[in-house]
Enzyme design. Structure first.
Site, PDB file in Angstrom:
ATOM      1  N   HIS A 257       0.837  -1.201   0.000  1.00 30.40           N
ATOM      2  CA  HIS A 257       0.000   0.000   0.000  1.00 30.40           C
ATOM      3  C   HIS A 257       0.870   1.249   0.000  1.00 30.40           C
ATOM      4  O   HIS A 257       1.954   1.262   0.567  1.00 30.40           O
ATOM      5  CB  HIS A 257      -0.964   0.024   1.189  1.00 30.40           C
TER       6      HIS A 257
ATOM      7  N   HIS B 299       0.898   5.315   0.976  1.00 23.74           N
ATOM      8  CA  HIS B 299       0.275   6.387   1.743  1.00 23.74           C
ATOM      9  C   HIS B 299       0.424   7.670   0.935  1.00 23.74           C
ATOM     10  O   HIS B 299       1.531   8.004   0.504  1.00 23.74           O
ATOM     11  CB  HIS B 299       0.993   6.600   3.078  1.00 23.74           C
TER      12      HIS B 299
END
Length: 117
Positions: free
Chosen positions: A103, A105
């Protein structure tokens, strides 16, 4: 197996819709949602729908999907009207990774100092 949903993965459950999230964007290959513990006024996570342990594993196994994630970080920044922002991929527990699903950010909306942390 890489790419396959994992029963014990929080982000795979968000992709499946079994755990709620505040979705800000979704494509055929990615989902972007607000972080539940934001570190900046804008803090959005962009994840691949396919499960890969971390950014390094994602880049090695599916470089086109890694590019999709990176493209979506720009789309999030555009929609959030961020003039400047930071993209962070934590890889490994020593770097702060706590969810073992790749992932990015997207952080913005305030000054971000260097070096971080």
């Amino acid at each position: 197996m890489a790419g396959e949903p994992q029963d014990d993965c929080l982000f795979c459950k968000i992709v499946a819709g079994s755990i709620p999230a505040t979705i800000v964007r979704e494509t055929g290959t990615t989902v972007a949602f607000r972080d539940i513990n934001p570190q900046a006024p804008t803090h959005v996570l962009v994840i691949p729908k396919a499960h890969h342990r971390d950014a390094a594993a994602l880049a090695a196994a599916a470089p086109e999907l890694a590019a999709d994630v990176l493209r979506e970080t720009q789309a999030v920044a555009d929609e959030e009207k961020l003039e400047s922002y930071r993209i962070v991929f934590n890889t490994g527990s020593g770097a702060g990774q706590t969810v073992w699903h790749a992932h990015a950010h997207v952080l913005g909306g305030r000054g971000l100092q260097w070096p971080p942390g």
